[in-house]
Design an enzyme around this catalytic site. Structure first.
Site, mmCIF file in Angstrom:
data_model
loop_
_atom_site.group_PDB
_atom_site.id
_atom_site.type_symbol
_atom_site.label_atom_id
_atom_site.label_comp_id
_atom_site.label_asym_id
_atom_site.label_seq_id
_atom_site.Cartn_x
_atom_site.Cartn_y
_atom_site.Cartn_z
ATOM 1 N N ASN A 9 0.865 -1.180 0.000
ATOM 2 C CA ASN A 9 0.000 0.000 0.000
ATOM 3 C C ASN A 9 0.902 1.231 0.000
ATOM 4 O OD1 ASN A 9 -1.795 2.052 0.484
ATOM 5 N ND2 ASN A 9 -2.388 1.375 2.536
ATOM 6 N N LYS A 11 0.070 4.213 -0.344
ATOM 7 C CA LYS A 11 -0.592 5.402 0.218
ATOM 8 C C LYS A 11 -0.387 6.620 -0.705
ATOM 9 C CE LYS A 11 -0.252 3.303 4.707
ATOM 10 N NZ LYS A 11 -0.289 3.460 6.148
ATOM 11 N N HIS A 95 -9.754 0.847 4.627
ATOM 12 C CA HIS A 95 -8.498 1.152 5.320
ATOM 13 C C HIS A 95 -8.774 2.112 6.474
ATOM 14 C CE1 HIS A 95 -4.486 2.525 6.214
ATOM 15 N NE2 HIS A 95 -4.046 1.433 5.611
ATOM 16 N N GLU A 97 -7.194 4.537 7.605
ATOM 17 C CA GLU A 97 -6.971 5.962 7.336
ATOM 18 C C GLU A 97 -8.180 6.578 6.642
ATOM 19 O OE1 GLU A 97 -3.134 5.540 5.442
ATOM 20 O OE2 GLU A 97 -2.251 5.061 7.388
ATOM 21 N N GLU A 169 -5.544 -5.047 10.556
ATOM 22 C CA GLU A 169 -4.600 -3.957 10.781
ATOM 23 C C GLU A 169 -4.980 -3.204 12.053
ATOM 24 O OE1 GLU A 169 -2.533 -2.821 6.840
ATOM 25 O OE2 GLU A 169 -4.279 -1.537 7.098
ATOM 26 N N GLY A 175 1.867 2.620 10.781
ATOM 27 C CA GLY A 175 2.764 3.765 10.624
ATOM 28 C C GLY A 175 3.412 4.219 11.913
ATOM 29 N N SER A 215 3.024 -1.635 10.476
ATOM 30 C CA SER A 215 4.463 -1.568 10.734
ATOM 31 C C SER A 215 5.191 -2.874 10.401
ATOM 32 C CB SER A 215 4.727 -1.145 12.186
ATOM 33 O OG SER A 215 4.241 0.171 12.406
HETATM 34 P P1 PGA Z 1 2.382 0.603 7.709
HETATM 35 O O1 PGA Z 1 0.954 0.704 7.002
HETATM 36 O O2 PGA Z 1 3.031 -0.665 7.221
HETATM 37 O O3 PGA Z 1 3.119 1.840 7.276
HETATM 38 O O4 PGA Z 1 2.139 0.563 9.183
HETATM 39 C C1 PGA Z 1 0.161 -0.434 6.810
HETATM 40 C C2 PGA Z 1 -1.127 -0.036 6.160
HETATM 41 O O5 PGA Z 1 -1.616 1.065 6.430
HETATM 42 O O6 PGA Z 1 -1.692 -0.790 5.352
#
Ligand code: PGA
Length: 263
Positions: A9, A11, A95, A97, A169, A175, A215
């Site tokens: 991803n 982003k 997701h 976010e 997640e 993140g 992460s």
């Molecule tokens: P990250 O994001 O690996 O940067 O924690 C994972 C995600 O949002 O799918």
């Protein structure tokens, strides 16, 4: 044996000018038999990534990071599932976010998932609890509610045939550099399959691939893939680094070989 999937991803990173190069390098560094690889760049980079992969490595699939729940209409700035046809074969829905920044509800996410299925896109449905919910012992309840909200009323056979994958997640791990433990992620994967079973998914529940996200790095991926209930990873930050992706997909390749998927 459940499929092993590593999805990147990206982003809101990369531009149409540099996305093709990153996709090509990532593809070249992650050739592992039996591992399904997906790259999800931002919308404007879908075409560049698709073109790069078509020549570099057509085994790597292209996914979108979001989709609208309507087919067409007065929705300025939005992208519908039919618009993604030819540009993507996968799509991330729900997701955290987007739940956070765009106020997406489980019901809306369920409608997006339905649009993905109608359009022949493989959905990755993201679920996961907030830190206070985990600390209050509510993590499983939250994830069950999210699954129920998005999947109740959908035809299990049709959704399963569309190739649904679920990504667990935990929001506090995204993140932040603070990952869940393998044991906690495995327990949640089992809880996710039990919830699907309770929703009437029967055998499809047992076969559902569940990815861990939050992460993930080449260093901690083993913690997750050592757990038989975890079938891969949804990778954010580390997916922009080909070295990291090489390590993550190499570890996924071990799982694929152990499952007899490597051919
Ligand atoms: P990250 O994001 O690996 O940067 O924690 C994972 C995600 O949002 O799918």
């Amino acid at each position: 044996m459940r499929e092993v999937v590593v999805a990147a991803n990206w982003k809101m990173h990369t531009t149409p000018a540099d996305a093709g190069d990153l996709a090509r390098t990532t593809a070249a560094r992650t050739r592992e038999p039996g591992v399904t690889r997906v790259i999800c760049p931002p919308y404007p980079c879908l075409a560049a990534v698709g073109a790069a992969l078509a020549t570099a490595d057509p085994d790597v699939a292209v996914g979108a990071q979001n989709v609208h729940d309507e087919l067409a209409g007065a929705y300025t700035g939005e992208i519908s599932a039919p618009m993604l046809a030819g540009l993507a074969t996968w799509v991330i829905v729900g997701h955290s976010e987007r739940r956070r920044d765009a106020g997406e509800t489980d019901e809306l996410i369920g409608r997006k998932l339905g649009r993905a299925v109608e359009a022949g896109l493989r959905p990755i449905l993201c679920v996961g609890e907030q830190l206070d919910e985990r600390e209050a012992g509510l993590a499983t309840d939250v994830v069950e509610r999210q699954l129920h909200g998005a999947l109740a009323g959908r035809d299990p056979a049709e959704t399963n045939a569309a190739g649904l994958v679920i990504a667990y997640e935990p929001v506090w791990a995204i993140g932040t550099g603070r990952n869940a433990t393998g044991a906690d992620a495995a327990a949640m994967s089992d809880a996710i399959r039990s919830s699907l079973d309770a929703l009437g998914w029967g055998d499809f529940a047992a076969g559902m691939p569940v990815l861990y996200g939050g992460s993930v790095t080449s260093t901690n991926i083993d913690t997750f893939l050592a757990e038989p209930s975890i079938d891969g990873a949804l990778v954010g930050g580390a997916s922009l680094k080909p070295d990291e992706m090489a390590g993550i997909v190499a570890r996924a390749g071990m799982t694929a070989r152990a499952r007899g998927l490597a051919g």
